[in-house]
Design an enzyme around this catalytic site. Sequence first.
Site, PDB file in Angstrom:
ATOM      1  CB  SER A  18      -0.959  -0.008   1.192  1.00 13.31           C
ATOM      2  OG  SER A  18      -1.863  -1.073   1.053  1.00 13.31           O
ATOM      3  CE  LYS A  67      -9.199  -5.871   5.508  1.00  9.33           C
ATOM      4  NZ  LYS A  67      -9.512  -6.380   4.174  1.00  9.33           N
ATOM      5  CG  ASN A  88     -11.088  -1.354   3.143  1.00  9.37           C
ATOM      6  OD1 ASN A  88     -11.928  -0.455   3.227  1.00  9.37           O
ATOM      7  ND2 ASN A  88     -10.572  -1.730   2.001  1.00  9.37           N
ATOM      8  CG  ASP A 103     -11.602  -5.139   1.295  1.00  3.91           C
ATOM      9  OD1 ASP A 103     -10.652  -4.558   0.745  1.00  3.91           O
ATOM     10  OD2 ASP A 103     -11.549  -5.575   2.464  1.00  3.91           O
ATOM     11  CB  ALA A 129     -17.680 -18.684   3.593  1.00  6.75           C
ATOM     12  N   GLY A 130     -14.725 -16.499   3.956  1.00  5.00           N
ATOM     13  CA  GLY A 130     -14.011 -15.705   4.955  1.00  5.00           C
ATOM     14  C   GLY A 130     -14.370 -14.231   4.819  1.00  5.00           C
ATOM     15  CG  ASN A 152     -16.096 -21.856   3.327  1.00  7.26           C
ATOM     16  OD1 ASN A 152     -15.013 -21.659   2.771  1.00  7.26           O
ATOM     17  ND2 ASN A 152     -16.266 -21.703   4.632  1.00  7.26           N
ATOM     18  NE  ARG A 153     -11.432 -25.741   5.841  1.00 10.05           N
ATOM     19  CZ  ARG A 153     -10.242 -25.422   6.304  1.00 10.05           C
ATOM     20  NH1 ARG A 153      -9.213 -26.214   6.064  1.00 10.05           N
ATOM     21  NH2 ARG A 153     -10.056 -24.298   6.990  1.00 10.05           N
ATOM     22  CB  THR A 154     -16.425 -24.231   7.598  1.00  7.83           C
ATOM     23  OG1 THR A 154     -15.071 -24.672   7.740  1.00  7.83           O
ATOM     24  CG2 THR A 154     -17.163 -24.372   8.906  1.00  7.83           C
TER      25      THR A 154
HETATM   26  P1  NAP Z   1     -10.133 -15.621   5.914  1.00 10.39           P
HETATM   27  O1  NAP Z   1     -11.201 -14.767   6.488  1.00 10.39           O
HETATM   28  O2  NAP Z   1      -9.116 -16.232   6.818  1.00 10.39           O
HETATM   29  O3  NAP Z   1     -10.871 -16.809   5.086  1.00 10.39           O
HETATM   30  C1  NAP Z   1     -10.113 -17.884   4.550  1.00 10.39           C
HETATM   31  C2  NAP Z   1     -10.985 -18.744   3.626  1.00 10.39           C
HETATM   32  O4  NAP Z   1     -10.137 -19.764   3.063  1.00 10.39           O
HETATM   33  C3  NAP Z   1     -12.136 -19.489   4.328  1.00 10.39           C
HETATM   34  O5  NAP Z   1     -13.204 -19.659   3.425  1.00 10.39           O
HETATM   35  C4  NAP Z   1     -11.488 -20.843   4.654  1.00 10.39           C
HETATM   36  O6  NAP Z   1     -12.412 -21.890   4.773  1.00 10.39           O
HETATM   37  C5  NAP Z   1     -10.676 -21.063   3.399  1.00 10.39           C
HETATM   38  N1  NAP Z   1      -9.586 -21.997   3.604  1.00 10.39           N
HETATM   39  C6  NAP Z   1      -8.378 -21.729   4.193  1.00 10.39           C
HETATM   40  N2  NAP Z   1      -7.619 -22.853   4.206  1.00 10.39           N
HETATM   41  C7  NAP Z   1      -8.354 -23.846   3.612  1.00 10.39           C
HETATM   42  C8  NAP Z   1      -8.107 -25.216   3.298  1.00 10.39           C
HETATM   43  N3  NAP Z   1      -6.948 -25.807   3.598  1.00 10.39           N
HETATM   44  N4  NAP Z   1      -9.090 -25.912   2.667  1.00 10.39           N
HETATM   45  C9  NAP Z   1     -10.277 -25.322   2.339  1.00 10.39           C
HETATM   46  N5  NAP Z   1     -10.561 -24.012   2.614  1.00 10.39           N
HETATM   47  C10 NAP Z   1      -9.621 -23.283   3.239  1.00 10.39           C
HETATM   48  O7  NAP Z   1      -9.269 -14.840   4.810  1.00 10.39           O
HETATM   49  P2  NAP Z   1      -9.737 -13.596   3.897  1.00 10.39           P
HETATM   50  O8  NAP Z   1      -9.466 -12.336   4.612  1.00 10.39           O
HETATM   51  O9  NAP Z   1     -11.103 -13.870   3.395  1.00 10.39           O
HETATM   52  O10 NAP Z   1      -8.653 -13.685   2.713  1.00 10.39           O
HETATM   53  C11 NAP Z   1      -8.649 -14.777   1.824  1.00 10.39           C
HETATM   54  C12 NAP Z   1      -7.631 -14.551   0.718  1.00 10.39           C
HETATM   55  O11 NAP Z   1      -7.982 -13.396  -0.031  1.00 10.39           O
HETATM   56  C13 NAP Z   1      -6.205 -14.318   1.217  1.00 10.39           C
HETATM   57  O12 NAP Z   1      -5.332 -15.026   0.374  1.00 10.39           O
HETATM   58  C14 NAP Z   1      -6.003 -12.822   1.048  1.00 10.39           C
HETATM   59  O13 NAP Z   1      -4.659 -12.493   0.785  1.00 10.39           O
HETATM   60  C15 NAP Z   1      -6.867 -12.557  -0.190  1.00 10.39           C
HETATM   61  N6  NAP Z   1      -7.342 -11.159  -0.264  1.00 10.39           N
HETATM   62  C16 NAP Z   1      -7.058 -10.434  -1.376  1.00 10.39           C
HETATM   63  C17 NAP Z   1      -7.511  -9.126  -1.465  1.00 10.39           C
HETATM   64  C18 NAP Z   1      -7.181  -8.304  -2.683  1.00 10.39           C
HETATM   65  O14 NAP Z   1      -7.272  -7.065  -2.599  1.00 10.39           O
HETATM   66  N7  NAP Z   1      -6.863  -8.900  -3.812  1.00 10.39           N
HETATM   67  C19 NAP Z   1      -8.263  -8.551  -0.424  1.00 10.39           C
HETATM   68  C20 NAP Z   1      -8.566  -9.351   0.693  1.00 10.39           C
HETATM   69  C21 NAP Z   1      -8.095 -10.652   0.770  1.00 10.39           C
HETATM   70  P3  NAP Z   1     -13.061 -22.248   6.225  1.00 10.39           P
HETATM   71  O15 NAP Z   1     -14.155 -21.244   6.442  1.00 10.39           O
HETATM   72  O16 NAP Z   1     -13.563 -23.641   6.059  1.00 10.39           O
HETATM   73  O17 NAP Z   1     -11.952 -22.143   7.241  1.00 10.39           O
END
Ligand code: NAP
Length: 282
Positions: A18, A67, A88, A103, A129-130, A152-154
């Site tokens: 950033s 956040k 954010n 976002d 679904a994060g 989603n996994r969960t």
């Molecule tokens: P988060 O809230 O931690 O959510 C993680 C997600 O990934 C959940 O759906 C989780 O499933 C799933 N997951 C993680 N490990 C897994 C596995 N081994 N098998 C199956 N599912 C798995 O993270 P977030 O903030 O949403 O961010 C997610 C990604 O988006 C990151 O890589 C982040 O860098 C990227 N991102 C990019 C931007 C951008 O501007 N381009 C912005 C925000 C985020 P469960 O619910 O089952 O745990």
Amino acid sequence: MTADVYGIIGCPVGHSMSPEIHNLAFQDLLIDAVYHRFHVEKRDLEAAVKGIRALGIKGVNVTIPHKEDVIPFLDAIDETAARMGAVNTIVNEDGRLKGYNTDGQGYIESVLPYLDKELSEISCLIIGAGGAARGIYSAMAHAETGRVDLANRTPSRAYAILESCSAPVSSKVITLDQAQCSLTDYDLIIQTTSIGMSPKEQAKPISLAGIVPGTIVSDIIYNPVKTVFLQEAEKHGCRIVSGVGMFIYQAALSFRHWTGKMPDVKAMEAVVLQKLGGSKIC
Ligand code: NAP
């Protein structure tokens, strides 16, 4: 005259790109301002927010893990941030701190140029679904997208997103196995899990075998720029969209909240791609 101060608060924050893109935009638009990284531990969040007011910092981005936790310390949040339950972007309006969330809209801005139909005619699948999925789902639902399903996994986390969204949109929750078998139902597939992110770059959430060539496949991970998931999509003849666009547009929309001006997103993108060693892939 002293330059205005902006920044990002998070933990960790050392890897954040950033500062590079916001400082570029300030220079480009001849705005006398500087953007810093501020490493803030969870226990110090309230003090850090008080510091924004006390030091007259004009605006900050908020990243993982703050956040959601930052909301009680702000004076107000806008409707989008309230809907998403996450902030954010903070704008310091003469000592009154207001939170926004760019976002979801940032994602939509990044993918719109690649759609050949109106959002209302699009059927899309969000994998994950994060926090990021929640923002994208809410923005897509409020933009009246034709169908937005979640896998989603969960599953309980996906149901929670559906239940918390007030916009009337056709949606259902499916498992990752079901997603793999129903790829032909969708015009747009959005990968939002952290699977495939550096340093575990070889992983992917589902196989894309059987997908219709021409389907738009997007991955919001931007490091690596072309994930294994996108590489597979490309082999199947899909159109691919990397996470760099979302990163740039969420930043650009924050910048506009602070300054009233839209920065040069192409110049920002070039800086990010140069730093990540990637090339434009979408
Ligand atoms: P988060 O809230 O931690 O959510 C993680 C997600 O990934 C959940 O759906 C989780 O499933 C799933 N997951 C993680 N490990 C897994 C596995 N081994 N098998 C199956 N599912 C798995 O993270 P977030 O903030 O949403 O961010 C997610 C990604 O988006 C990151 O890589 C982040 O860098 C990227 N991102 C990019 C931007 C951008 O501007 N381009 C912005 C925000 C985020 P469960 O619910 O089952 O745990």
